[in-house]
Design a protein around this motif. Structure first.
Motif, PDB file in Angstrom:
ATOM      1  N   ARG A  60       0.666  -1.216  -0.201  1.00 33.48           N
ATOM      2  CA  ARG A  60       0.137   0.078   0.186  1.00 33.48           C
ATOM      3  C   ARG A  60       0.876   1.169   0.008  1.00 33.48           C
ATOM      4  O   ARG A  60       0.564   2.362  -0.744  1.00 33.48           O
ATOM      5  CB  ARG A  60      -0.933  -0.096   1.266  1.00 33.48           C
ATOM      6  CG  ARG A  60      -1.858   1.143   1.385  1.00 33.48           C
ATOM      7  CD  ARG A  60      -3.147   0.946   2.200  1.00 33.48           C
ATOM      8  NE  ARG A  60      -2.479   0.939   3.627  1.00 33.48           N
ATOM      9  CZ  ARG A  60      -3.186   0.483   4.632  1.00 33.48           C
ATOM     10  NH1 ARG A  60      -4.488   0.764   4.585  1.00 33.48           N
ATOM     11  NH2 ARG A  60      -2.886   0.610   5.906  1.00 33.48           N
ATOM     12  N   ARG A  61       1.999   1.125   0.768  1.00 35.28           N
ATOM     13  CA  ARG A  61       2.764   2.393   0.690  1.00 35.28           C
ATOM     14  C   ARG A  61       3.406   2.535  -0.572  1.00 35.28           C
ATOM     15  O   ARG A  61       3.598   3.675  -1.094  1.00 35.28           O
ATOM     16  CB  ARG A  61       3.938   2.151   1.849  1.00 35.28           C
ATOM     17  CG  ARG A  61       3.511   2.447   3.202  1.00 35.28           C
ATOM     18  CD  ARG A  61       4.721   2.542   4.169  1.00 35.28           C
ATOM     19  NE  ARG A  61       5.409   1.222   4.331  1.00 35.28           N
ATOM     20  CZ  ARG A  61       5.135   0.257   5.140  1.00 35.28           C
ATOM     21  NH1 ARG A  61       4.180   0.378   6.125  1.00 35.28           N
ATOM     22  NH2 ARG A  61       5.739  -1.008   5.200  1.00 35.28           N
ATOM     23  N   LEU A  62       3.802   1.576  -1.257  1.00 35.47           N
ATOM     24  CA  LEU A  62       4.543   1.411  -2.337  1.00 35.47           C
ATOM     25  C   LEU A  62       3.395   2.099  -3.475  1.00 35.47           C
ATOM     26  O   LEU A  62       3.572   3.082  -4.328  1.00 35.47           O
ATOM     27  CB  LEU A  62       5.034   0.413  -2.918  1.00 35.47           C
ATOM     28  CG  LEU A  62       5.356   0.093  -4.340  1.00 35.47           C
ATOM     29  CD1 LEU A  62       6.686   0.985  -4.571  1.00 35.47           C
ATOM     30  CD2 LEU A  62       5.936  -1.183  -4.711  1.00 35.47           C
ATOM     31  N   LEU A  63       2.213   1.704  -3.559  1.00 35.75           N
ATOM     32  CA  LEU A  63       1.076   2.302  -4.452  1.00 35.75           C
ATOM     33  C   LEU A  63       0.858   3.647  -4.090  1.00 35.75           C
ATOM     34  O   LEU A  63       0.512   4.279  -5.180  1.00 35.75           O
ATOM     35  CB  LEU A  63      -0.016   1.187  -4.092  1.00 35.75           C
ATOM     36  CG  LEU A  63       0.140  -0.023  -4.808  1.00 35.75           C
ATOM     37  CD1 LEU A  63      -1.333  -0.904  -4.626  1.00 35.75           C
ATOM     38  CD2 LEU A  63       0.371   0.012  -6.461  1.00 35.75           C
ATOM     39  N   ARG A  64       1.018   3.987  -2.888  1.00 35.89           N
ATOM     40  CA  ARG A  64       0.585   5.478  -2.428  1.00 35.89           C
ATOM     41  C   ARG A  64       1.531   6.517  -3.349  1.00 35.89           C
ATOM     42  O   ARG A  64       1.559   7.586  -3.695  1.00 35.89           O
ATOM     43  CB  ARG A  64       0.378   5.776  -1.388  1.00 35.89           C
ATOM     44  CG  ARG A  64      -1.003   4.935  -0.584  1.00 35.89           C
ATOM     45  CD  ARG A  64      -1.052   5.265   0.887  1.00 35.89           C
ATOM     46  NE  ARG A  64      -2.111   5.115   1.485  1.00 35.89           N
ATOM     47  CZ  ARG A  64      -2.481   4.907   2.779  1.00 35.89           C
ATOM     48  NH1 ARG A  64      -1.583   4.913   3.828  1.00 35.89           N
ATOM     49  NH2 ARG A  64      -3.691   4.601   3.164  1.00 35.89           N
ATOM     50  N   GLU A 106      -6.152   2.803 -12.261  1.00 37.46           N
ATOM     51  CA  GLU A 106      -5.916   1.847 -11.809  1.00 37.46           C
ATOM     52  C   GLU A 106      -5.199   1.732 -10.621  1.00 37.46           C
ATOM     53  O   GLU A 106      -5.455   0.770  -9.750  1.00 37.46           O
ATOM     54  CB  GLU A 106      -5.060   1.049 -12.896  1.00 37.46           C
ATOM     55  CG  GLU A 106      -5.623   0.817 -14.157  1.00 37.46           C
ATOM     56  CD  GLU A 106      -4.685   0.159 -15.137  1.00 37.46           C
ATOM     57  OE1 GLU A 106      -3.522   0.439 -15.261  1.00 37.46           O
ATOM     58  OE2 GLU A 106      -5.061  -0.062 -16.494  1.00 37.46           O
ATOM     59  N   LEU A 107      -4.281   2.630 -10.157  1.00 30.37           N
ATOM     60  CA  LEU A 107      -3.626   2.678  -8.871  1.00 30.37           C
ATOM     61  C   LEU A 107      -4.743   3.058  -7.867  1.00 30.37           C
ATOM     62  O   LEU A 107      -4.559   2.220  -6.698  1.00 30.37           O
ATOM     63  CB  LEU A 107      -2.655   3.762  -9.022  1.00 30.37           C
ATOM     64  CG  LEU A 107      -1.443   3.446  -9.700  1.00 30.37           C
ATOM     65  CD1 LEU A 107      -0.493   4.695  -9.970  1.00 30.37           C
ATOM     66  CD2 LEU A 107      -0.773   2.513  -9.129  1.00 30.37           C
ATOM     67  N   THR A 136      -7.876   0.575  -3.271  1.00 30.85           N
ATOM     68  CA  THR A 136      -9.294   0.502  -2.746  1.00 30.85           C
ATOM     69  C   THR A 136      -9.186  -0.958  -2.406  1.00 30.85           C
ATOM     70  O   THR A 136      -9.839  -1.406  -1.134  1.00 30.85           O
ATOM     71  CB  THR A 136     -10.215   0.763  -3.448  1.00 30.85           C
ATOM     72  OG1 THR A 136     -10.214   2.277  -3.772  1.00 30.85           O
ATOM     73  CG2 THR A 136     -11.649   0.548  -3.086  1.00 30.85           C
ATOM     74  N   THR A 137      -8.668  -1.711  -3.190  1.00 33.44           N
ATOM     75  CA  THR A 137      -8.965  -3.257  -2.882  1.00 33.44           C
ATOM     76  C   THR A 137      -8.062  -3.708  -1.728  1.00 33.44           C
ATOM     77  O   THR A 137      -8.381  -4.284  -0.739  1.00 33.44           O
ATOM     78  CB  THR A 137      -8.439  -3.897  -3.966  1.00 33.44           C
ATOM     79  OG1 THR A 137      -9.290  -3.763  -5.319  1.00 33.44           O
ATOM     80  CG2 THR A 137      -8.366  -5.548  -3.825  1.00 33.44           C
ATOM     81  N   ILE A 138      -6.915  -3.117  -1.602  1.00 34.75           N
ATOM     82  CA  ILE A 138      -5.960  -3.495  -0.621  1.00 34.75           C
ATOM     83  C   ILE A 138      -6.373  -2.622   0.695  1.00 34.75           C
ATOM     84  O   ILE A 138      -6.137  -3.326   1.704  1.00 34.75           O
ATOM     85  CB  ILE A 138      -4.558  -2.728  -0.995  1.00 34.75           C
ATOM     86  CG1 ILE A 138      -3.937  -3.507  -1.937  1.00 34.75           C
ATOM     87  CG2 ILE A 138      -3.573  -2.859   0.192  1.00 34.75           C
ATOM     88  CD1 ILE A 138      -2.499  -2.978  -2.464  1.00 34.75           C
ATOM     89  N   ASP A 139      -6.883  -1.713   0.719  1.00 37.69           N
ATOM     90  CA  ASP A 139      -7.482  -1.097   1.919  1.00 37.69           C
ATOM     91  C   ASP A 139      -8.670  -2.003   2.496  1.00 37.69           C
ATOM     92  O   ASP A 139      -8.724  -2.312   3.631  1.00 37.69           O
ATOM     93  CB  ASP A 139      -8.075   0.145   1.689  1.00 37.69           C
ATOM     94  CG  ASP A 139      -6.891   1.351   1.472  1.00 37.69           C
ATOM     95  OD1 ASP A 139      -5.730   1.181   2.122  1.00 37.69           O
ATOM     96  OD2 ASP A 139      -7.335   2.562   0.912  1.00 37.69           O
ATOM     97  N   ASN A 140      -9.417  -2.501   1.587  1.00 32.11           N
ATOM     98  CA  ASN A 140     -10.697  -3.446   1.897  1.00 32.11           C
ATOM     99  C   ASN A 140      -9.975  -4.534   2.626  1.00 32.11           C
ATOM    100  O   ASN A 140     -10.613  -5.265   3.725  1.00 32.11           O
ATOM    101  CB  ASN A 140     -11.612  -3.688   0.722  1.00 32.11           C
ATOM    102  CG  ASN A 140     -12.328  -2.434   0.480  1.00 32.11           C
ATOM    103  OD1 ASN A 140     -12.477  -1.494   1.106  1.00 32.11           O
ATOM    104  ND2 ASN A 140     -12.849  -2.520  -0.591  1.00 32.11           N
TER     105      ASN A 140
END
Length: 232
Positions: free
Chosen positions: A49-53, A165-166, A171-175
Protein backbone atom coordinates in the motif's frame (compact mmCIF):
# COMPACT_ATOMS: atom_id res chain seq x y z
CA UNK A 1 -20.50 -34.90 56.96
CA UNK A 2 -17.97 -34.39 54.13
CA UNK A 3 -18.24 -36.74 51.21
CA UNK A 4 -15.01 -38.43 50.25
CA UNK A 5 -14.28 -38.93 46.58
CA UNK A 6 -13.23 -42.38 45.54
CA UNK A 7 -9.68 -42.67 44.13
CA UNK A 8 -11.03 -43.89 40.79
CA UNK A 9 -13.35 -40.93 40.49
CA UNK A 10 -10.51 -38.50 41.30
CA UNK A 11 -8.35 -40.14 38.66
CA UNK A 12 -11.10 -39.81 36.08
CA UNK A 13 -11.60 -36.14 36.93
CA UNK A 14 -7.89 -35.48 36.59
CA UNK A 15 -7.85 -37.22 33.22
CA UNK A 16 -10.82 -35.18 32.08
CA UNK A 17 -9.20 -31.93 33.18
CA UNK A 18 -5.93 -32.84 31.53
CA UNK A 19 -7.78 -33.69 28.32
CA UNK A 20 -9.57 -30.33 28.48
CA UNK A 21 -6.26 -28.61 29.10
CA UNK A 22 -4.61 -30.22 26.10
CA UNK A 23 -7.60 -29.41 23.89
CA UNK A 24 -7.57 -25.77 24.97
CA UNK A 25 -3.83 -25.51 24.39
CA UNK A 26 -4.22 -27.02 20.94
CA UNK A 27 -6.98 -24.55 20.08
CA UNK A 28 -4.85 -21.65 21.31
CA UNK A 29 -1.84 -22.79 19.32
CA UNK A 30 -3.89 -23.21 16.14
CA UNK A 31 -5.34 -19.72 16.52
CA UNK A 32 -1.87 -18.31 17.20
CA UNK A 33 -0.63 -19.86 13.95
CA UNK A 34 -3.52 -18.28 12.05
CA UNK A 35 -2.87 -14.95 13.72
CA UNK A 36 0.81 -15.02 12.80
CA UNK A 37 -0.02 -15.90 9.17
CA UNK A 38 -2.53 -13.05 8.81
CA UNK A 39 -0.24 -10.64 10.64
CA UNK A 40 2.47 -11.43 8.10
CA UNK A 41 0.00 -10.89 5.24
CA UNK A 42 -1.09 -7.56 6.71
CA UNK A 43 2.52 -6.39 6.95
CA UNK A 44 3.10 -7.31 3.31
CA UNK A 45 -0.08 -5.54 2.23
CA UNK A 46 0.89 -2.44 4.22
CA UNK A 47 4.24 -2.36 2.40
CA UNK A 48 2.46 -2.73 -0.94
CA UNK A 49 0.00 0.00 0.00
CA UNK A 50 2.84 2.41 0.80
CA UNK A 51 4.44 1.63 -2.57
CA UNK A 52 1.15 2.17 -4.44
CA UNK A 53 0.58 5.47 -2.67
CA UNK A 54 4.01 6.66 -3.75
CA UNK A 55 3.30 5.55 -7.32
CA UNK A 56 -0.10 7.28 -7.25
CA UNK A 57 1.43 10.53 -6.01
CA UNK A 58 4.04 10.38 -8.77
CA UNK A 59 1.40 9.56 -11.42
CA UNK A 60 -0.78 12.48 -10.29
CA UNK A 61 2.16 14.86 -10.39
CA UNK A 62 3.05 13.68 -13.88
CA UNK A 63 -0.59 14.06 -14.96
CA UNK A 64 -0.68 17.62 -13.63
CA UNK A 65 2.57 18.40 -15.45
CA UNK A 66 1.26 16.96 -18.74
CA UNK A 67 -1.97 18.95 -18.34
CA UNK A 68 -0.03 22.17 -17.89
CA UNK A 69 2.12 21.32 -20.92
CA UNK A 70 -1.06 20.74 -22.94
CA UNK A 71 -2.46 24.14 -22.05
CA UNK A 72 0.83 25.79 -22.99
CA UNK A 73 0.88 23.93 -26.31
CA UNK A 74 -2.67 25.07 -27.06
CA UNK A 75 -1.69 28.63 -26.20
CA UNK A 76 1.28 28.39 -28.57
CA UNK A 77 -0.97 27.16 -31.38
CA UNK A 78 -3.47 29.89 -30.58
CA UNK A 79 -0.80 32.60 -30.74
CA UNK A 80 0.44 31.25 -34.07
CA UNK A 81 -3.07 31.17 -35.55
CA UNK A 82 -4.21 34.52 -34.18
CA UNK A 83 -1.08 36.56 -33.38
CA UNK A 84 -3.00 39.80 -32.85
CA UNK A 85 -5.02 38.50 -29.91
CA UNK A 86 -4.74 40.36 -26.63
CA UNK A 87 -3.51 38.50 -23.55
CA UNK A 88 -7.03 38.57 -22.10
CA UNK A 89 -8.50 37.02 -25.25
CA UNK A 90 -5.79 34.36 -25.30
CA UNK A 91 -6.54 33.47 -21.69
CA UNK A 92 -10.28 33.20 -22.31
CA UNK A 93 -9.88 31.09 -25.44
CA UNK A 94 -7.35 28.83 -23.76
CA UNK A 95 -9.83 28.27 -20.93
CA UNK A 96 -12.53 27.39 -23.46
CA UNK A 97 -10.29 24.57 -24.67
CA UNK A 98 -9.11 23.51 -21.24
CA UNK A 99 -12.18 21.63 -19.98
CA UNK A 100 -15.42 20.09 -21.18
CA UNK A 101 -17.39 22.73 -19.30
CA UNK A 102 -19.00 25.87 -20.66
CA UNK A 103 -17.45 28.94 -19.05
CA UNK A 104 -20.77 30.81 -19.22
CA UNK A 105 -23.24 28.34 -17.71
CA UNK A 106 -21.02 25.54 -16.36
CA UNK A 107 -22.76 22.83 -18.40
CA UNK A 108 -20.83 19.89 -19.76
CA UNK A 109 -19.99 20.63 -23.38
CA UNK A 110 -17.24 18.37 -24.76
CA UNK A 111 -18.45 18.96 -28.34
CA UNK A 112 -17.74 22.69 -28.03
CA UNK A 113 -14.21 22.10 -26.78
CA UNK A 114 -13.65 19.59 -29.61
CA UNK A 115 -14.88 22.15 -32.13
CA UNK A 116 -12.43 24.76 -30.85
CA UNK A 117 -9.58 22.26 -31.02
CA UNK A 118 -10.52 21.24 -34.60
CA UNK A 119 -10.54 24.88 -35.70
CA UNK A 120 -7.19 25.49 -34.06
CA UNK A 121 -5.73 22.39 -35.70
CA UNK A 122 -6.92 23.60 -39.11
CA UNK A 123 -5.54 27.11 -38.66
CA UNK A 124 -8.98 28.67 -38.33
CA UNK A 125 -10.34 31.39 -36.07
CA UNK A 126 -11.76 29.74 -32.98
CA UNK A 127 -14.76 32.06 -32.82
CA UNK A 128 -15.99 32.45 -36.41
CA UNK A 129 -14.25 29.56 -38.14
CA UNK A 130 -12.61 31.74 -40.80
CA UNK A 131 -9.26 30.54 -42.14
CA UNK A 132 -6.30 32.69 -41.17
CA UNK A 133 -5.26 35.14 -43.87
CA UNK A 134 -1.64 34.16 -43.28
CA UNK A 135 -2.04 30.39 -43.56
CA UNK A 136 1.30 29.88 -45.26
CA UNK A 137 3.19 32.00 -42.75
CA UNK A 138 1.77 30.39 -39.62
CA UNK A 139 1.04 26.85 -40.81
CA UNK A 140 4.35 25.31 -39.76
CA UNK A 141 4.33 26.58 -36.13
CA UNK A 142 0.67 25.53 -35.86
CA UNK A 143 1.45 22.05 -37.22
CA UNK A 144 4.30 21.64 -34.75
CA UNK A 145 2.09 22.79 -31.87
CA UNK A 146 -0.74 20.52 -32.99
CA UNK A 147 1.53 17.48 -33.15
CA UNK A 148 2.66 18.25 -29.63
CA UNK A 149 -0.96 18.68 -28.54
CA UNK A 150 -1.93 15.26 -29.91
CA UNK A 151 1.08 13.64 -28.24
CA UNK A 152 0.22 15.26 -24.93
CA UNK A 153 -3.43 14.21 -25.19
CA UNK A 154 -2.34 10.60 -25.68
CA UNK A 155 0.05 10.83 -22.74
CA UNK A 156 -2.62 12.39 -20.52
CA UNK A 157 -5.13 9.64 -21.34
CA UNK A 158 -2.55 7.01 -20.42
CA UNK A 159 -1.70 8.81 -17.17
CA UNK A 160 -5.38 9.12 -16.27
CA UNK A 161 -5.84 5.40 -16.84
CA UNK A 162 -2.79 4.67 -14.66
CA UNK A 163 -4.17 6.89 -11.87
CA UNK A 164 -7.54 5.11 -12.03
CA UNK A 165 -5.90 1.68 -11.88
CA UNK A 166 -3.74 2.70 -8.92
CA UNK A 167 -6.80 4.07 -7.11
CA UNK A 168 -8.65 0.81 -7.73
CA UNK A 169 -5.70 -1.23 -6.46
CA UNK A 170 -5.46 0.92 -3.32
CA UNK A 171 -9.18 0.54 -2.64
CA UNK A 172 -8.87 -3.25 -2.94
CA UNK A 173 -5.88 -3.37 -0.59
CA UNK A 174 -7.57 -1.04 1.92
CA UNK A 175 -10.58 -3.36 2.02
CA UNK A 176 -8.37 -6.43 2.45
CA UNK A 177 -6.36 -4.85 5.26
CA UNK A 178 -9.53 -3.77 7.03
CA UNK A 179 -11.01 -7.27 6.78
CA UNK A 180 -7.81 -8.91 7.99
CA UNK A 181 -7.47 -6.42 10.85
CA UNK A 182 -10.95 -7.38 12.05
CA UNK A 183 -9.96 -11.04 11.80
CA UNK A 184 -6.81 -10.35 13.81
CA UNK A 185 -8.89 -8.83 16.58
CA UNK A 186 -11.14 -11.90 16.65
CA UNK A 187 -8.13 -14.22 16.88
CA UNK A 188 -6.61 -12.15 19.69
CA UNK A 189 -9.88 -12.31 21.61
CA UNK A 190 -10.08 -16.08 21.11
CA UNK A 191 -6.52 -16.47 22.43
CA UNK A 192 -7.35 -14.28 25.44
CA UNK A 193 -10.51 -16.23 26.27
CA UNK A 194 -8.74 -19.58 25.84
CA UNK A 195 -5.89 -18.45 28.11
CA UNK A 196 -8.45 -17.47 30.77
CA UNK A 197 -9.92 -21.00 30.61
CA UNK A 198 -6.48 -22.60 30.74
CA UNK A 199 -5.24 -20.66 33.79
CA UNK A 200 -7.38 -22.32 36.53
CA UNK A 201 -6.75 -25.82 35.15
CA UNK A 202 -3.00 -25.22 35.14
CA UNK A 203 -3.26 -23.79 38.66
CA UNK A 204 -5.01 -26.97 39.80
CA UNK A 205 -2.31 -29.23 38.43
CA UNK A 206 0.43 -26.93 39.75
CA UNK A 207 -0.80 -27.62 43.29
CA UNK A 208 -0.94 -31.40 42.95
CA UNK A 209 1.68 -32.45 40.41
CA UNK A 210 5.39 -33.07 40.79
CA UNK A 211 7.84 -30.10 40.87
CA UNK A 212 8.87 -30.66 37.26
CA UNK A 213 5.25 -30.50 36.18
CA UNK A 214 4.70 -27.39 38.27
CA UNK A 215 7.65 -25.70 36.59
CA UNK A 216 6.24 -26.62 33.18
CA UNK A 217 2.88 -25.13 34.13
CA UNK A 218 4.53 -21.93 35.34
CA UNK A 219 6.50 -21.61 32.12
CA UNK A 220 3.32 -22.13 30.11
CA UNK A 221 1.55 -19.45 32.15
CA UNK A 222 4.39 -16.98 31.64
CA UNK A 223 4.41 -17.67 27.88
CA UNK A 224 0.65 -17.09 27.74
CA UNK A 225 1.01 -13.72 29.46
CA UNK A 226 3.86 -12.78 27.14
CA UNK A 227 1.83 -13.70 24.04
CA UNK A 228 -1.17 -11.73 25.25
CA UNK A 229 0.94 -8.61 25.77
CA UNK A 230 2.59 -9.02 22.39
CA UNK A 231 -0.83 -9.21 20.68
CA UNK A 232 -2.28 -6.17 22.43
Amino acid sequence: RQRRLQPGRVSEDRKGLRSDLESLKQIRQEVKSKLEAIDSDVNEKNSLRRLLREQLLLARNELDGKSRDLENAKLTALESTLPTLSDTAKFILSQLMAKDLCLACGSSSPSSRKEYEDRLENNMCLICGTHSADDNVHSEPVEIANRRIQKLITDINLKRKAVEELNDSLTTIDNEIYSWTMQLQEYKETIRETSIKIAPIEAFFAKTDEPATKASMQISSIESMRDERANE
